[in-house]
Scaffold this motif. Structure first.
Motif, PDB file in Angstrom:
ATOM      1  N   ALA A 111      61.624  50.621  44.237  1.00 58.59           N
ATOM      2  CA  ALA A 111      62.412  51.666  44.897  1.00 58.59           C
ATOM      3  C   ALA A 111      63.837  51.704  44.369  1.00 58.59           C
ATOM      4  O   ALA A 111      64.496  52.752  44.393  1.00 58.59           O
ATOM      5  CB  ALA A 111      62.416  51.441  46.403  1.00 58.59           C
ATOM      6  N   ALA A 112      64.315  50.559  43.869  1.00 56.27           N
ATOM      7  CA  ALA A 112      65.648  50.483  43.277  1.00 56.27           C
ATOM      8  C   ALA A 112      65.621  50.741  41.769  1.00 56.27           C
ATOM      9  O   ALA A 112      66.642  50.576  41.090  1.00 56.27           O
ATOM     10  CB  ALA A 112      66.255  49.110  43.552  1.00 56.27           C
ATOM     11  N   GLY A 113      64.451  51.120  41.249  1.00 54.34           N
ATOM     12  CA  GLY A 113      64.329  51.435  39.831  1.00 54.34           C
ATOM     13  C   GLY A 113      64.158  50.241  38.932  1.00 54.34           C
ATOM     14  O   GLY A 113      64.322  50.344  37.709  1.00 54.34           O
ATOM     15  N   LYS A 114      63.771  49.085  39.500  1.00 54.72           N
ATOM     16  CA  LYS A 114      63.635  47.859  38.707  1.00 54.72           C
ATOM     17  C   LYS A 114      62.153  47.467  38.592  1.00 54.72           C
ATOM     18  O   LYS A 114      61.405  47.579  39.549  1.00 54.72           O
ATOM     19  CB  LYS A 114      64.401  46.714  39.374  1.00 54.72           C
ATOM     20  CG  LYS A 114      65.895  46.972  39.509  1.00 54.72           C
ATOM     21  CD  LYS A 114      66.559  45.841  40.287  1.00 54.72           C
ATOM     22  CE  LYS A 114      68.052  46.117  40.493  1.00 54.72           C
ATOM     23  NZ  LYS A 114      68.692  45.044  41.305  1.00 54.72           N
ATOM     24  N   GLY A 115      61.786  46.987  37.404  1.00 53.59           N
ATOM     25  CA  GLY A 115      60.433  46.483  37.209  1.00 53.59           C
ATOM     26  C   GLY A 115      59.364  47.550  37.108  1.00 53.59           C
ATOM     27  O   GLY A 115      58.171  47.258  37.240  1.00 53.59           O
ATOM     28  N   ILE A 116      59.766  48.795  36.854  1.00 54.52           N
ATOM     29  CA  ILE A 116      58.798  49.877  36.704  1.00 54.52           C
ATOM     30  C   ILE A 116      59.044  50.577  35.375  1.00 54.52           C
ATOM     31  O   ILE A 116      60.041  50.336  34.698  1.00 54.52           O
ATOM     32  CB  ILE A 116      58.858  50.885  37.877  1.00 54.52           C
ATOM     33  CG1 ILE A 116      60.243  51.543  37.969  1.00 54.52           C
ATOM     34  CG2 ILE A 116      58.531  50.208  39.184  1.00 54.52           C
ATOM     35  CD1 ILE A 116      60.329  52.623  39.027  1.00 54.52           C
ATOM     36  N   TYR A 117      58.115  51.447  35.010  1.00 58.05           N
ATOM     37  CA  TYR A 117      58.252  52.178  33.752  1.00 58.05           C
ATOM     38  C   TYR A 117      59.555  52.981  33.759  1.00 58.05           C
ATOM     39  O   TYR A 117      59.929  53.587  34.771  1.00 58.05           O
ATOM     40  CB  TYR A 117      57.074  53.125  33.547  1.00 58.05           C
ATOM     41  CG  TYR A 117      55.729  52.448  33.529  1.00 58.05           C
ATOM     42  CD1 TYR A 117      55.548  51.214  32.912  1.00 58.05           C
ATOM     43  CD2 TYR A 117      54.625  53.043  34.132  1.00 58.05           C
ATOM     44  CE1 TYR A 117      54.310  50.588  32.892  1.00 58.05           C
ATOM     45  CE2 TYR A 117      53.377  52.430  34.113  1.00 58.05           C
ATOM     46  CZ  TYR A 117      53.227  51.203  33.495  1.00 58.05           C
ATOM     47  OH  TYR A 117      51.997  50.595  33.487  1.00 58.05           O
ATOM     48  N   GLY A 118      60.209  53.009  32.603  1.00 59.88           N
ATOM     49  CA  GLY A 118      61.517  53.658  32.515  1.00 59.88           C
ATOM     50  C   GLY A 118      61.494  55.119  32.917  1.00 59.88           C
ATOM     51  O   GLY A 118      62.405  55.596  33.609  1.00 59.88           O
ATOM     52  N   GLY A 119      60.450  55.844  32.514  1.00 60.85           N
ATOM     53  CA  GLY A 119      60.368  57.256  32.847  1.00 60.85           C
ATOM     54  C   GLY A 119      60.257  57.497  34.343  1.00 60.85           C
ATOM     55  O   GLY A 119      60.858  58.436  34.880  1.00 60.85           O
TER      56      GLY A 119
END
Length: 396
Positions: A111-119
């Motif tokens: 949810a904070a944009g960490k550990g997921i695909y960049g797009g």
């Protein structure tokens, strides 16, 4: 507690941790599936269907010709039937329901944009209002597929050219704000977690991030029996920096026991509760997505078996075939087979059989014949075709 192990001992520990030391039940029931899930904790999901979907296969390897409806009910059934939920465990996975709290730190990071695909992370920042609208639509209409969103948009270009709606759903899925209610074919239908996951699970307190990571690593060593740091973190795809911080804590607590294994450079860790039987008499065709071969360097160390899936290799460069499965016999991997289920013709096609250097074809043929017959029966296929040089050996 042993501090030095032979390679044979390490193999037996690893196979026992995954349940290969036990004979298959005469008639697999739902309780056998539950026991297998208790050992492995999760099943990897993959879209390849040339033989059978990836999540079905590990249970066949351990239980034999079980009723796939048992797993479908456990994954997408109503009420008490449901035993697993979908999330990112070892890639996309069906994970034991009781482990849901241990993945909430990953959801919070996503949810904070960490550990997921960049797009997806960028989409989460740039399209926050649209994502909120998609969630509201799921709340009003769910369960629904990406293509059923009223403002989902169209897919763009290639396989991975997702529509805006699909991007929003994947962000929500990573963040734990939606989950898979069921599947239509292989297409996810999304809904709110509170309408899918039992309240007793959702109301279980969320452990602190570090403790959740420690527990996932404890579960990893329980499922693996013996493992390097790389193997441990690979099981639930824990980041290297997190694993490096947690593993010394687990060693100090006695949850991991450092050992030396013949031919396996350290450090290597043993489950303090690991079982070491005198022998393992397994017989199983093993999926490329089976926990026993997930981490390929571990597969090489334990079984002297160099294994790579060749689905994405151009046909002219493939060495063993498109969908090649290891054949486990006793405590060794003795061959690999390129298999396909021709459902229209009712035929199990064995494109190729490649014995390992230490395995004589005539020695492995009787057990392999039995395993192929069992697989054909399980998949509802009436005929088995094999390479000409193997017809007589296998009696097929």
């Amino acid at each position: 507690m042993r501090t030095k192990l032979s390679l044979s001992q390490a193999r037996r520990i690893a196979l026992t941790a995954q349940g290969f030391h036990e004979g298959r039940p005469e008639a697999a029931a739902a309780r056998h599936l539950t026991r297998a899930l208790d050992r492995s904790h999760l099943l990897q999901i993959d879209s390849v269907n040339v033989l059978v979907r990836a999540h079905y296969m590990p249970l066949f390897s351990r239980l034999g010709a079980y009723d796939r409806a048992f797993l479908e009910n456990a994954a997408w059934g109503k009420g008490k039937q449901r035993k697993v939920f979908e999330y990112w465990g070892h890639e996309a996975s069906l994970i034991r329901l009781d482990l849901h709290p241990l993945f909430r730190w990953r959801m919070a990071r996503a949810a904070a944009g960490k550990g997921i695909y960049g797009g997806i992370a960028r989409f989460g920042v740039e399209k926050r209002a649209f994502i909120k609208e998609v969630r509201q639509e799921i709340a009003a209409r769910g369960p629904i597929a990406a293509g059923e969103l009223s403002q989902g948009g169209k897919a763009k270009g290639s396989w991975w050219g997702w529509s805006d709606g699909k991007h929003a759903l994947e962000w929500l899925f990573w963040a734990g704000e939606v989950t898979t209610a069921t599947r239509r074919g292989f297409e996810r239908l999304y809904d709110l977690p509170e309408r899918v996951i039992p309240s007793a699970v959702l109301n279980t307190p969320t452990p602190p991030e570090k403790e959740a990571q420690r527990e996932l690593l404890r579960l990893s060593i329980r499922a693996l029996g013996i493992a390097s740091e790389r193997c441990l973190r690979d099981y639930f795809r824990i980041k290297p920096e997190d694993a490096k911080a947690r593993i010394p804590e687990l060693v100090e607590a006695g949850d991991l026991v450092p050992v030396a294994v013949e031919g396996w450079g350290g450090p290597v860790y043993l489950d303090p509760q690991a079982r070491l039987p005198r022998k393992v008499e397994a017989r199983a065709l093993v999926s490329p997505f089976d926990p026993i071969v997930w981490e390929r360097t571990r597969t090489e160390k334990l079984f002297d078996f160099h294994y790579r899936i060749e689905i994405y290799t151009p046909a002219e460069k493939r060495e063993f075939g498109y969908y090649c499965l290891p054949f486990l016999l006793g405590e060794d991997i003795v061959a690999r087979l390129d298999l396909k289920a021709d459902r229209a013709a009712g035929r199990l096609i064995v494109h190729s059989i490649h014995p390992e250097h230490h395995a004589a074809p005539d020695d492995i043929a009787p057990a392999l014949s039995e395993e192929l017959r069992l697989m054909a029966e399980w998949l509802g296929l009436d005929e088995i075709t094999v390479p000409k040089s193997w017809v007589k050996r296998l009696g097929l």
